[in-house]
Design a protein around this motif. Structure first.
Motif, PDB file in Angstrom:
ATOM      1  N   ASP A   1       4.313   3.397   5.441  1.00 61.51           N
ATOM      2  CA  ASP A   1       5.091   4.109   4.341  1.00 61.51           C
ATOM      3  C   ASP A   1       5.547   5.293   4.835  1.00 61.51           C
ATOM      4  O   ASP A   1       5.180   6.114   5.470  1.00 61.51           O
ATOM      5  CB  ASP A   1       3.919   4.585   3.241  1.00 61.51           C
ATOM      6  CG  ASP A   1       4.872   5.064   2.199  1.00 61.51           C
ATOM      7  OD1 ASP A   1       4.739   4.288   0.840  1.00 61.51           O
ATOM      8  OD2 ASP A   1       5.091   6.182   2.013  1.00 61.51           O
ATOM      9  N   PRO A   2       7.101   5.497   4.531  1.00 60.23           N
ATOM     10  CA  PRO A   2       7.767   6.635   5.183  1.00 60.23           C
ATOM     11  C   PRO A   2       7.443   7.870   4.726  1.00 60.23           C
ATOM     12  O   PRO A   2       7.350   9.032   5.512  1.00 60.23           O
ATOM     13  CB  PRO A   2       9.270   6.246   4.816  1.00 60.23           C
ATOM     14  CG  PRO A   2       9.340   4.877   4.702  1.00 60.23           C
ATOM     15  CD  PRO A   2       7.914   4.582   3.950  1.00 60.23           C
ATOM     16  N   ALA A   3       7.051   7.902   3.321  1.00 61.49           N
ATOM     17  CA  ALA A   3       6.696   9.320   2.748  1.00 61.49           C
ATOM     18  C   ALA A   3       5.209   9.840   3.435  1.00 61.49           C
ATOM     19  O   ALA A   3       5.240  10.759   4.081  1.00 61.49           O
ATOM     20  CB  ALA A   3       6.666   9.110   1.491  1.00 61.49           C
ATOM     21  N   ALA A   4       4.414   8.781   3.256  1.00 62.10           N
ATOM     22  CA  ALA A   4       3.033   8.851   3.861  1.00 62.10           C
ATOM     23  C   ALA A   4       3.309   9.364   5.286  1.00 62.10           C
ATOM     24  O   ALA A   4       2.451  10.573   5.699  1.00 62.10           O
ATOM     25  CB  ALA A   4       2.102   8.060   3.637  1.00 62.10           C
ATOM     26  N   ALA A   5       3.883   8.664   6.162  1.00 60.82           N
ATOM     27  CA  ALA A   5       3.986   8.921   7.507  1.00 60.82           C
ATOM     28  C   ALA A   5       4.673  10.471   7.927  1.00 60.82           C
ATOM     29  O   ALA A   5       4.035  11.157   8.583  1.00 60.82           O
ATOM     30  CB  ALA A   5       4.799   7.911   8.252  1.00 60.82           C
TER      31      ALA A   5
END
Length: 584
Positions: free
Chosen positions: A503-507
């Motif tokens: 997940d881009p946001a979580a990463a």
């Protein structure tokens, strides 16, 4: 009780015809006891000829009479009764019997393929080919046979068009409905035919043609409100939000006025086309929406289109209707536009949040939480797919478990929205409390492990619960960052990536937390992995939208990482300083 006499039969059959017409007209239905009256009339004719055949079916009686009775005096009375019989059979949906009857009435060997190439349209040709016998002026009729013939032809075309529409044979349905529109009927029925034509054209992928038909329906009968519902559906399909909202607003205004029922037309007939139309598909296509359903659709569409102020107004109006006993007025079945009531509350909370009315959003969510608390068991498990779904007891247990999962999702979502609302109010500690309550709720259900069904009975419910857990972890992690509690934030972002790998946001938030903890090498490594996985970001975002209820969309937007550029500059500077290739 008098024995049947041949000289009196024409008068007797005419009296029977008139009386049955008045019975149908008074009851506004042709599916009652008229059939038995017609049968008794046929038996009286046979009795006059000295024949008693009570054992014959009605269909066999017609065949025997029309083939064997040749008296010219009885031709017109029998044909009139035959037309009435056809009306009864059409009303009951017996198109095959009606076709066989008109073969006898028209005495036509050729099935008429020159006019209607498709064999199933033989009935329409036979009705057209039927020559109505001349009627005696001395025997007054409540409704002429010629008029009844025209009504039967329109009804048959309409019914067969509806059958093809239901079967998905849209070109044939379009042809038949267009034929019906040229027939003899009231304005109300004509508007219904145009509404069905609009729906048919929409199913054929011709939205502009559909709109033309629906506009024609409203021109013919401005009270054909189902046509407005279909107009809104076509605009929705065209993604013309402005047109859809205008149609829904007009529909709501018209429903609120509750005008008196207008006369169907200037003509009056005892038997009219509308008395012969009793099909589920027509009832479905012409279903009148309750004003509250339209109000909800207005709220939902405004929220989906980002018209937050209008959405709030419509949702609050809807909640007011709810307090006035809405659930007793609208059946919440598959045909209703309304979702489950807790979901409407959560959507309203989402709109209030986006409109900056955070305290109101918290209050609305508290209502959802309080109403669902007693409906959730201590522990739940999304079990493997049941092997005997037809068993009533197992089916009941499955339904109860699904309901419990829904209640759990609603309450957890209530806490989730409260967390985001408190965060927007700058109360990070209270926001963390609410996010933690949401996550604590989700501990009641086992979402992972060998016993969890992710492909069967509870697919949608489990996906929603996982989505809520991801959003709660992200929200709590973001608030931990605000309070400089970076280690706790890091754990939440790690758990988020466990739920939604890549997940881009979580990463991105994970990189931020590592960077804030001065674990810059780890942060740089994760950042490089994130850059390499950018190609999959679109797929990830598509996955976010799948099985995501409307009430969670605003939460998805709030977890977007807003410091990408500044973080990227810091990491690139670190990589240059340490002699690492920032392009990797």
């Amino acid at each position: 009780g008098l024995p049947a006499a041949f000289p009196a039969l024409p008068l007797e059959l005419t009296v029977l015809y008139n009386s049955l017409l008045f019975t149908v007209g008074a009851s506004e239905s042709a599916t009652g006891g008229e059939a038995e009256g017609i049968r008794q009339g046929l038996l009286r004719v046979l009795e006059a000829y000295g024949v008693c055949r009570q054992d014959l079916s009605t269909e066999d009686l017609w065949q025997k009479l029309l083939q064997e009775v040749t008296a010219e005096e009885l031709k017109a009375p029998l044909h009139r009764l035959g037309a009435l019989q056809a009306a009864c059979w059409l009303a009951a949906g017996h198109l095959g019997r009606t076709t066989r009857l008109f073969r006898l009435l028209s005495n036509t060997k050729d099935s008429g393929r020159a006019y209607f190439p498709d064999r199933e349209n033989e009935l329409l040709f036979l009705i057209k080919a039927w020559h109505v016998p001349a009627e005696e002026a001395s025997l007054p009729l409540a409704q002429s046979t010629k008029e009844l013939k025209d009504i039967l032809w329109t009804t048959a075309a309409f019914l067969q068009g509806l059958r093809d529409l239901e079967a998905g044979n849209f070109p044939t349905a379009l042809f038949l409905l267009q034929e019906a529109a040229e027939g003899f009927c009231s304005k109300r029925v004509l508007a219904q035919i145009y509404t069905c034509l609009g729906y048919c054209a929409q199913q054929m992928g011709k939205p502009q043609t559909a709109l033309q038909h629906l506009k024609r329906a409203l021109q013919v009968d401005f009270q054909c409100l189902p046509a407005l519902s279909h107009v809104a559906a076509v605009y929705h399909e065209l993604r013309d939000t402005e047109g859809e909202l205008q149609a829904l607003a007009l529909l709501y205004e018209a429903l609120e006025k509750k005008p008196p029922t207008a006369a169907s037309s200037s003509l009056y007939c005892l038997i009219q086309t509308e008395l012969l139309l009793h099909t589920p598909i027509l009832a479905s296509l012409l279903r009148h929406r309750h004003p509250s359903e339209v109000k909800y659709l207005l709220a939902q569409r405004c929220l989906q289109d980002g018209r937050v102020t209008d959405a709030i107004e419509h949702y609050l109006d809807f909640l007011t209707l709810l307090q006035e006993g809405l659930q007793e007025q609208v059946p919440l079945d598959d045909s209703s536009a309304l979702p489950r009531i807790p979901e409407v509350f959560l959507e309203a909370a989402s709109a209030l949040e986006q409109g900056g009315r955070h305290q109101d959003a918290i209050t609305v969510c508290e209502e959802v939480i309080s109403r669902t608390t007693d409906l959730i068991p201590r522990m739940l498990q999304a079990e493997k797919k049941l092997e005997q779904p037809d068993c009533p007891s197992l089916g009941a247990g499955l339904s109860q478990k699904k309901e419990s999962l829904c209640c759990l999702a609603w309450r957890a979502a209530g806490y989730l929205h409260q967390g985001w609302a408190w965060a927007k109010l700058g109360e990070s500690k209270e926001a963390i409390v609410q996010f933690s309550r949401c996550l604590g709720d989700l501990l009641r259900v086992q979402l992972y492990g060998p016993g969890v069904d992710l492909t069967g009975n509870f697919l949608t419910e489990v996906e929603v619960l996982q989505k809520i857990r991801l959003l709660a972890l992200m929200g709590r992690g973001m608030q931990f960052l605000e309070l400089k509690r970076h280690k706790e934030a890091l754990l939440d972002f790690q758990h988020s990536l466990h739920i939604s790998p890549g997940d881009p946001a979580a990463a991105s938030y994970l990189v931020q937390a590592l960077w804030n903890l001065n674990r810059k090498q780890e942060a740089a490594t994760h950042w490089q992995k994130l850059c390499l996985s950018t190609a999959g970001e679109d797929r990830q975002q598509e996955g976010h939208g799948r099985c995501c209820p409307l009430y969670l969309v605003s939460c998805l937007k709030q977890m977007a990482f807003l410091h990408h550029e500044s973080l990227a500059r810091s990491v690139r500077e670190y990589l240059r300083t340490t002699g690492q290739d920032p392009g990797r």
